[in-house]
Design a protein around this motif. Sequence first.
Motif, PDB file in Angstrom:
ATOM      1  N   GLY A 166      44.193  45.400  32.426  1.00 53.95           N
ATOM      2  CA  GLY A 166      43.583  46.176  31.357  1.00 53.95           C
ATOM      3  C   GLY A 166      42.296  45.591  30.835  1.00 53.95           C
ATOM      4  N   THR A 167      42.010  44.323  31.145  1.00 56.22           N
ATOM      5  CA  THR A 167      40.759  43.697  30.727  1.00 56.22           C
ATOM      6  C   THR A 167      39.613  44.300  31.523  1.00 56.22           C
ATOM      7  OG1 THR A 167      41.926  41.626  30.278  1.00 56.22           O
ATOM      8  CG2 THR A 167      39.523  41.510  30.479  1.00 56.22           C
ATOM      9  N   PRO A 168      38.539  44.796  30.870  1.00 50.25           N
ATOM     10  CA  PRO A 168      37.404  45.337  31.619  1.00 50.25           C
ATOM     11  C   PRO A 168      36.792  44.276  32.540  1.00 50.25           C
ATOM     12  CG  PRO A 168      37.254  45.911  29.288  1.00 50.25           C
ATOM     13  CD  PRO A 168      38.352  44.907  29.411  1.00 50.25           C
ATOM     14  N   VAL A 169      36.312  44.711  33.683  1.00 47.70           N
ATOM     15  CA  VAL A 169      35.683  43.824  34.654  1.00 47.70           C
ATOM     16  C   VAL A 169      34.183  44.106  34.662  1.00 47.70           C
ATOM     17  CG1 VAL A 169      35.553  43.178  37.092  1.00 47.70           C
ATOM     18  CG2 VAL A 169      37.773  43.691  36.040  1.00 47.70           C
ATOM     19  N   ILE A 170      33.415  43.143  34.185  1.00 53.76           N
ATOM     20  CA  ILE A 170      31.966  43.297  34.112  1.00 53.76           C
ATOM     21  C   ILE A 170      31.365  43.062  35.494  1.00 53.76           C
ATOM     22  CG2 ILE A 170      29.856  42.437  33.031  1.00 53.76           C
ATOM     23  CD1 ILE A 170      31.632  41.499  30.688  1.00 53.76           C
ATOM     24  N   ARG A 171      30.547  43.993  35.939  1.00 48.88           N
ATOM     25  CA  ARG A 171      29.925  43.859  37.253  1.00 48.88           C
ATOM     26  C   ARG A 171      29.116  42.563  37.299  1.00 48.88           C
ATOM     27  NH1 ARG A 171      28.750  47.259  41.442  1.00 48.88           N
ATOM     28  NH2 ARG A 171      29.678  48.983  40.270  1.00 48.88           N
ATOM     29  N   ASP A 378      30.289  51.733  38.577  1.00 43.45           N
ATOM     30  CA  ASP A 378      30.614  51.520  37.165  1.00 43.45           C
ATOM     31  C   ASP A 378      31.482  52.669  36.665  1.00 43.45           C
ATOM     32  OD1 ASP A 378      29.046  49.281  37.300  1.00 43.45           O
ATOM     33  OD2 ASP A 378      27.319  50.168  36.269  1.00 43.45           O
ATOM     34  N   GLY A 379      32.506  52.332  35.925  1.00 45.08           N
ATOM     35  CA  GLY A 379      33.443  53.333  35.416  1.00 45.08           C
ATOM     36  C   GLY A 379      34.661  53.540  36.290  1.00 45.08           C
ATOM     37  N   ASP A 380      34.642  53.077  37.520  1.00 41.96           N
ATOM     38  CA  ASP A 380      35.816  53.211  38.386  1.00 41.96           C
ATOM     39  C   ASP A 380      36.970  52.365  37.841  1.00 41.96           C
ATOM     40  OD1 ASP A 380      34.579  54.924  40.144  1.00 41.96           O
ATOM     41  OD2 ASP A 380      34.156  53.408  41.675  1.00 41.96           O
ATOM     42  N   GLU A 381      38.162  52.904  37.940  1.00 42.70           N
ATOM     43  CA  GLU A 381      39.364  52.182  37.528  1.00 42.70           C
ATOM     44  C   GLU A 381      40.282  51.999  38.734  1.00 42.70           C
ATOM     45  OE1 GLU A 381      41.719  52.448  33.574  1.00 42.70           O
ATOM     46  OE2 GLU A 381      42.740  53.818  34.966  1.00 42.70           O
ATOM     47  N   VAL A 382      40.691  50.764  38.956  1.00 41.42           N
ATOM     48  CA  VAL A 382      41.550  50.430  40.091  1.00 41.42           C
ATOM     49  C   VAL A 382      42.903  49.966  39.564  1.00 41.42           C
ATOM     50  CG1 VAL A 382      41.853  48.957  42.112  1.00 41.42           C
ATOM     51  CG2 VAL A 382      39.560  49.754  41.488  1.00 41.42           C
ATOM     52  N   THR A 383      43.967  50.490  40.150  1.00 48.89           N
ATOM     53  CA  THR A 383      45.323  50.076  39.795  1.00 48.89           C
ATOM     54  C   THR A 383      46.075  49.682  41.058  1.00 48.89           C
ATOM     55  OG1 THR A 383      45.444  51.499  37.839  1.00 48.89           O
ATOM     56  CG2 THR A 383      47.536  50.790  38.800  1.00 48.89           C
ATOM     57  N   THR A 394      68.817  49.827  44.579  1.00 42.87           N
ATOM     58  CA  THR A 394      67.847  50.079  43.517  1.00 42.87           C
ATOM     59  C   THR A 394      66.446  49.667  43.952  1.00 42.87           C
ATOM     60  OG1 THR A 394      68.199  47.903  42.557  1.00 42.87           O
ATOM     61  CG2 THR A 394      69.601  49.687  41.764  1.00 42.87           C
ATOM     62  N   ARG A 395      65.491  49.938  43.092  1.00 41.06           N
ATOM     63  CA  ARG A 395      64.125  49.470  43.277  1.00 41.06           C
ATOM     64  C   ARG A 395      63.750  48.531  42.140  1.00 41.06           C
ATOM     65  NH1 ARG A 395      59.973  54.266  45.251  1.00 41.06           N
ATOM     66  NH2 ARG A 395      61.023  54.769  47.211  1.00 41.06           N
ATOM     67  N   ILE A 396      63.095  47.445  42.486  1.00 43.63           N
ATOM     68  CA  ILE A 396      62.466  46.565  41.505  1.00 43.63           C
ATOM     69  C   ILE A 396      61.006  46.984  41.419  1.00 43.63           C
ATOM     70  CG2 ILE A 396      61.830  44.188  40.969  1.00 43.63           C
ATOM     71  CD1 ILE A 396      64.821  44.673  40.769  1.00 43.63           C
ATOM     72  N   ILE A 397      60.601  47.504  40.275  1.00 40.27           N
ATOM     73  CA  ILE A 397      59.232  47.974  40.091  1.00 40.27           C
ATOM     74  C   ILE A 397      58.411  46.853  39.464  1.00 40.27           C
ATOM     75  CG2 ILE A 397      57.762  49.775  39.136  1.00 40.27           C
ATOM     76  CD1 ILE A 397      59.897  50.837  41.041  1.00 40.27           C
ATOM     77  N   LEU A 398      57.475  46.302  40.225  1.00 43.25           N
ATOM     78  CA  LEU A 398      56.642  45.226  39.692  1.00 43.25           C
ATOM     79  C   LEU A 398      55.613  45.774  38.711  1.00 43.25           C
ATOM     80  CD1 LEU A 398      57.848  44.066  42.424  1.00 43.25           C
ATOM     81  CD2 LEU A 398      55.913  42.490  42.391  1.00 43.25           C
ATOM     82  N   GLY A 399      55.198  44.923  37.766  1.00 40.58           N
ATOM     83  CA  GLY A 399      54.215  45.344  36.787  1.00 40.58           C
ATOM     84  C   GLY A 399      52.864  45.647  37.414  1.00 40.58           C
ATOM     85  N   GLU A 400      52.263  46.759  37.028  1.00 40.41           N
ATOM     86  CA  GLU A 400      50.957  47.143  37.550  1.00 40.41           C
ATOM     87  C   GLU A 400      49.860  46.198  37.073  1.00 40.41           C
ATOM     88  OE1 GLU A 400      51.460  52.012  37.826  1.00 40.41           O
ATOM     89  OE2 GLU A 400      50.229  51.132  36.253  1.00 40.41           O
ATOM     90  N   VAL A 401      48.768  46.168  37.855  1.00 33.68           N
ATOM     91  CA  VAL A 401      47.567  45.470  37.419  1.00 33.68           C
ATOM     92  C   VAL A 401      46.398  46.446  37.551  1.00 33.68           C
ATOM     93  CG1 VAL A 401      47.288  44.406  39.715  1.00 33.68           C
ATOM     94  CG2 VAL A 401      46.075  43.478  37.751  1.00 33.68           C
ATOM     95  N   THR A 402      45.687  46.625  36.433  1.00 30.58           N
ATOM     96  CA  THR A 402      44.625  47.637  36.348  1.00 30.58           C
ATOM     97  C   THR A 402      43.360  47.007  35.797  1.00 30.58           C
ATOM     98  OG1 THR A 402      46.170  49.471  36.017  1.00 30.58           O
ATOM     99  CG2 THR A 402      43.934  49.791  35.213  1.00 30.58           C
ATOM    100  N   GLY A 403      42.237  47.464  36.284  1.00 31.28           N
ATOM    101  CA  GLY A 403      40.945  47.042  35.729  1.00 31.28           C
ATOM    102  C   GLY A 403      39.919  48.135  35.902  1.00 31.28           C
ATOM    103  N   ARG A 404      39.036  48.259  34.892  1.00 33.21           N
ATOM    104  CA  ARG A 404      37.955  49.245  34.956  1.00 33.21           C
ATOM    105  C   ARG A 404      36.618  48.509  35.023  1.00 33.21           C
ATOM    106  NH1 ARG A 404      37.476  54.591  33.653  1.00 33.21           N
ATOM    107  NH2 ARG A 404      39.582  54.627  32.784  1.00 33.21           N
ATOM    108  N   VAL A 405      35.740  48.965  35.914  1.00 31.50           N
ATOM    109  CA  VAL A 405      34.449  48.327  36.112  1.00 31.50           C
ATOM    110  C   VAL A 405      33.483  48.799  35.023  1.00 31.50           C
ATOM    111  CG1 VAL A 405      32.508  48.004  37.682  1.00 31.50           C
ATOM    112  CG2 VAL A 405      34.843  48.233  38.596  1.00 31.50           C
ATOM    113  N   VAL A 406      32.820  47.855  34.368  1.00 29.40           N
ATOM    114  CA  VAL A 406      31.786  48.190  33.398  1.00 29.40           C
ATOM    115  C   VAL A 406      30.459  47.599  33.880  1.00 29.40           C
ATOM    116  CG1 VAL A 406      33.396  48.334  31.487  1.00 29.40           C
ATOM    117  CG2 VAL A 406      32.257  46.181  31.945  1.00 29.40           C
ATOM    118  N   ALA A 407      29.381  48.159  33.413  1.00 30.18           N
ATOM    119  CA  ALA A 407      28.046  47.779  33.900  1.00 30.18           C
ATOM    120  C   ALA A 407      27.722  46.335  33.566  1.00 30.18           C
ATOM    121  CB  ALA A 407      26.988  48.707  33.305  1.00 30.18           C
ATOM    122  N   ALA A 408      26.874  45.755  34.385  1.00 25.00           N
ATOM    123  CA  ALA A 408      26.438  44.370  34.171  1.00 25.00           C
ATOM    124  C   ALA A 408      25.713  44.263  32.839  1.00 25.00           C
ATOM    125  CB  ALA A 408      25.519  43.937  35.313  1.00 25.00           C
TER     126      ALA A 408
END
Length: 408
Positions: A166-171, A378-383, A394-408
């Motif tokens: 969830g932390t923004p990723v600065i280009r 910029d603005g793309d979000e990857v999960t 059963t299924r063990i669902i691992l926690g997602e990891v997400t980040g959104r690209v912000v401009a340099a």
Amino acid sequence: MPQQDPFDLAGAGGQAGGERVPHHLPYGVFTTPDEPGRRRIGVRHGDRVLDVHTAATALGSPHADILAHPTLNPLMAAGRPVWQAVRSSVTTWVGYPAIEPFLHPLDRVTLHLPFEVADYADFYSSEHHATNVGRIFRPQGAALPPNWKHLPIGYHGRAGTVVVSGTPVIRPAGQRRAADSPGPVFGPTQRLDIEAEVAFVVGTPSRPGERVPLADFPEHVFGVCLLNDWSARDIQSWEYLPLGPFLGKSFATSVSPWITPLDALDAARVAPPVRDPEPLPYLDDRAEPEPGGFDIRLAVTVNGHTVAEPPFSTMYWTAAQQLAHLTVNGATLRTGDLFASGTVSGPEPHQRGCLLELTWDGREPLDLPGGKRTYLEDGDEVTISGWAPGPEGTRIILGEVTGRVVAA
């Protein structure tokens, strides 16, 4: 197909009388709106988070003190017998009606980086990924370097830039040089990429000069999380000879806020691929009592659109082998060390875990609902998400990891 079971429940029939049995119970760190400055250890149970220190104190647990900290590090340092005792207690507690006051709705809490990262190492352990990269950059030469099938290749990264999902990723900016340019230019990366990985978190440290053998892997590794090792490919390709990745990798590494206990993945263990040639003795796992691979199925989405489904079971080198190699020279483990698998890729085109492979270095753009992509804009979000087989179908669902690209 296995029953979908987000994070905690095995489904009816797990115990006599049809009780629902918690099998996952991942650890994290959270704050609440009324106490935003007070970080607490939590365990996810469905769509709620258990405040484990408050519960442990109320229920008279002998482990309440190590659960009172704002990170998981003291618990991780306590060692496997304590991990198993706490996990056993929590598994019992979540079945008590009296536990209700200690449960918080997941959508009302803020999640944080769950542990203090000591050192960070990233490996290069997918034969499919390494072969594809070799074919892209050395089309006339050998795809794999001569050492690749003899040792788990890796590099040390920047622990201080590991961030929670969830932390923004600065280009990032840096030096890059086009193939037809006489020299480098400085500026924001034009080839920002992701790497879908599985990471392992060290709990129990080791002593200087001590090697950690394959069999001791579960004594040292507390848990597992998903990881995105963001990569600036143009910066990386200019700088990496002769010493390897540096600024092209060090600007951000995103991890899930939830750490899955290693014991929760017992049902997901699988045999790794056959190794040829045979590894040296300290890496030879053929006689180990438990198979070293894990059947974890990943999915990568860009702006909500699935672009890849990499299978972790195909990794050539296992996490136990990575840990054995990491310490074979006597290097110490510290509580909070994080080591990652490297990009997870399978044999099929839709199983490639980075855009470098998926687009063949930009030559074969992806068709997304918002337009074509070679590398991230910029603005793309990857999960990155993932699941593994659990007990009793059963299924063990691992926690997602997400980040959104912000401009340099």
